[in-house]
Scaffold this active site. Structure first.
Site, short mmCIF file in Angstrom:
data_model
loop_
_atom_site.label_atom_id
_atom_site.label_comp_id
_atom_site.label_asym_id
_atom_site.label_seq_id
_atom_site.Cartn_x
_atom_site.Cartn_y
_atom_site.Cartn_z
N GLU A 1 56.49 51.55 49.47
CA GLU A 1 56.32 50.68 50.63
C GLU A 1 57.46 49.66 50.73
O GLU A 1 58.00 49.40 51.80
CB GLU A 1 54.99 49.91 50.54
N HIS B 1 51.52 50.91 56.44
CA HIS B 1 50.21 51.44 56.08
C HIS B 1 50.38 52.37 54.88
O HIS B 1 51.31 53.19 54.85
CB HIS B 1 49.62 52.21 57.27
N LEU C 1 45.00 43.02 66.08
CA LEU C 1 45.65 42.27 67.15
C LEU C 1 45.07 42.74 68.48
O LEU C 1 44.87 43.93 68.69
CB LEU C 1 47.16 42.50 67.12
N MET D 1 45.39 41.35 57.70
CA MET D 1 44.10 42.05 57.81
C MET D 1 43.32 41.64 59.05
O MET D 1 42.10 41.53 59.03
CB MET D 1 43.27 41.78 56.53
N ARG D 2 44.03 41.42 60.15
CA ARG D 2 43.37 41.10 61.42
C ARG D 2 43.84 42.09 62.47
O ARG D 2 45.04 42.39 62.54
CB ARG D 2 43.77 39.70 61.90
#
Ligand code: GRF
Length: 200
Positions: A173, A108, A92, A89-90
């Site tokens: 997923e 996603h 880049l 959850m960062r």
């Protein structure tokens, strides 16, 4: 294929990748698992499974760049061919992405380019789409935007909530992420603009 995993939370996609490696479906070695959150269940699983597990808490660094430098130091030692973002959850930075051009993979929970960003499943439900799914893609400088590797679809049901839709998508997923990594590990693909062409 040497594979690094970056995660922030639950780690079910990481678990699917781990199982695929363990079961001989995916010819890869998980060379490190990095979490920016100390309490992420995913990093706990990594420890239990004996992977090189690193917590690099972004809150301990004065800037995004300083945090990324610490992540890069671990990656420099681990020398991955590919980096799989598995619920990381960062954002880049462009520099980070440029350093691993077409070697960072993300998943996603929507059929991109529809519904990028957070709460993709709730966005899809609110929009009223009848079909949604997931997208595994190469990471570029933009959010949820790089060349697409694999997509899988699910039907949206009238009775769905964001949670029930998310659960149906999550099942796909796990299949899609493994499929994308298997394809990348086999090589024999090329990236032409936005298109990824697999020859094998
Ligand atoms: C998944 O829905 C993935 O698509 C999104 O974040 C979630 C991570 O779930 N990027 P998990 O940590 O892999 O269980």
């Amino acid at each position: 294929m040497r594979l690094a995993i970056l995660l922030s939370g639950r780690g079910s996609n990481f678990a699917a990748i781990h199982e695929a490696v363990d079961g001989g479906v995916l010819d890869a070695e998980i060379v490190c698992v990095i979490s920016n959150r100390p309490n992420a269940p995913g990093i706990e699983r990594a420890r239990q499974w004996g992977h090189a597990a690193h917590v690099i808490d972004h809150r301990a660094f004065p800037s995004r760049a300083a945090h990324e430098e610490a992540v890069l130091r671990v990656l420099d030692d681990a020398r991955p061919d590919f980096i799989a973002l598995a619920g990381y959850m960062r954002l880049l930075s462009p520099d980070f992405v440029a350093r691993f051009r077409n070697r960072i993979v993300n998943i996603h929970p929507s059929l991109l380019p529809s519904f990028p960003g957070v709460d993709a499943q709730a966005q899809a439900l609110a929009y009223g789409v009848k079909v949604s799914g997931c997208t595994v893609h190469l990471v570029d400088e933009n959010l949820d935007a790089g060349p697409i590797l694999v997509q899988r679809t699910v039907d949206v049901h009238d009775a769905d909530t964001a949670d029930s839709l998310a659960a149906r998508i999550l099942h796909e997923e796990h299949i899609a992420y493994v499929e994308a990594l298997v394809r990348l590990s086999r090589g024999g693909y090329r990236v032409e603009g936005r298109r990824v062409i697999f020859s094998g």
